[in-house]
Design a protein around this motif. Sequence first.
Motif, PDB file in Angstrom:
ATOM      1  N   ARG A   1       0.797  -1.208   0.108  1.00 57.39           N
ATOM      2  CA  ARG A   1      -0.006   0.135   0.038  1.00 57.39           C
ATOM      3  C   ARG A   1       0.850   1.334   0.082  1.00 57.39           C
ATOM      4  O   ARG A   1       0.672   2.061  -0.635  1.00 57.39           O
ATOM      5  N   THR A   2       1.864   1.145   0.500  1.00 55.69           N
ATOM      6  CA  THR A   2       2.867   2.200   0.658  1.00 55.69           C
ATOM      7  C   THR A   2       3.343   2.416  -0.883  1.00 55.69           C
ATOM      8  O   THR A   2       3.654   3.622  -1.081  1.00 55.69           O
ATOM      9  N   LEU A   3       3.930   1.515  -1.196  1.00 60.23           N
ATOM     10  CA  LEU A   3       4.329   1.295  -2.613  1.00 60.23           C
ATOM     11  C   LEU A   3       3.215   2.013  -3.540  1.00 60.23           C
ATOM     12  O   LEU A   3       3.472   2.960  -4.272  1.00 60.23           O
ATOM     13  N   GLN A   4       2.119   1.600  -3.487  1.00 55.13           N
ATOM     14  CA  GLN A   4       1.073   2.324  -4.161  1.00 55.13           C
ATOM     15  C   GLN A   4       0.828   3.699  -3.889  1.00 55.13           C
ATOM     16  O   GLN A   4       0.755   4.541  -4.753  1.00 55.13           O
ATOM     17  N   TYR A   5       0.967   4.240  -2.689  1.00 54.43           N
ATOM     18  CA  TYR A   5       1.077   5.627  -2.670  1.00 54.43           C
ATOM     19  C   TYR A   5       2.328   6.466  -3.422  1.00 54.43           C
ATOM     20  O   TYR A   5       1.897   7.407  -3.766  1.00 54.43           O
ATOM     21  N   LEU A   6       3.412   5.764  -3.144  1.00 52.38           N
ATOM     22  CA  LEU A   6       4.384   6.463  -3.999  1.00 52.38           C
ATOM     23  C   LEU A   6       4.264   6.563  -5.491  1.00 52.38           C
ATOM     24  O   LEU A   6       4.711   7.450  -5.953  1.00 52.38           O
ATOM     25  N   ARG A   7       3.548   5.519  -5.946  1.00 54.97           N
ATOM     26  CA  ARG A   7       3.481   5.511  -7.570  1.00 54.97           C
ATOM     27  C   ARG A   7       2.234   6.555  -7.673  1.00 54.97           C
ATOM     28  O   ARG A   7       2.308   7.434  -8.446  1.00 54.97           O
ATOM     29  N   ASN A   8       1.233   6.704  -6.982  1.00 57.34           N
ATOM     30  CA  ASN A   8       0.205   7.488  -7.082  1.00 57.34           C
ATOM     31  C   ASN A   8       0.681   9.038  -7.218  1.00 57.34           C
ATOM     32  O   ASN A   8      -0.025   9.957  -7.802  1.00 57.34           O
ATOM     33  N   SER A   9       1.260   9.222  -5.935  1.00 55.64           N
ATOM     34  CA  SER A   9       1.889  10.726  -5.897  1.00 55.64           C
ATOM     35  C   SER A   9       3.137  11.106  -6.751  1.00 55.64           C
ATOM     36  O   SER A   9       3.203  12.233  -6.382  1.00 55.64           O
TER      37      SER A   9
END
Length: 55
Positions: free
Chosen positions: A15-23
Amino acid sequence: MDNDEVCRRLHIAKRTLQYLRNSGKLPYSTLGNKCYYKPENVRALLDKNLTTKCG
């Protein structure tokens, strides 16, 4: 590098990796349904965060 490898190396959750991608903090490419990351981009993110926290 794929999602699992990046999560293991950075010791982060998917989920943190997804946040890094989305941001936009971690550039990535997709091939089929999988995300891939350049090792130099992962390293740059790590270096930037280490510098920010220490400096």
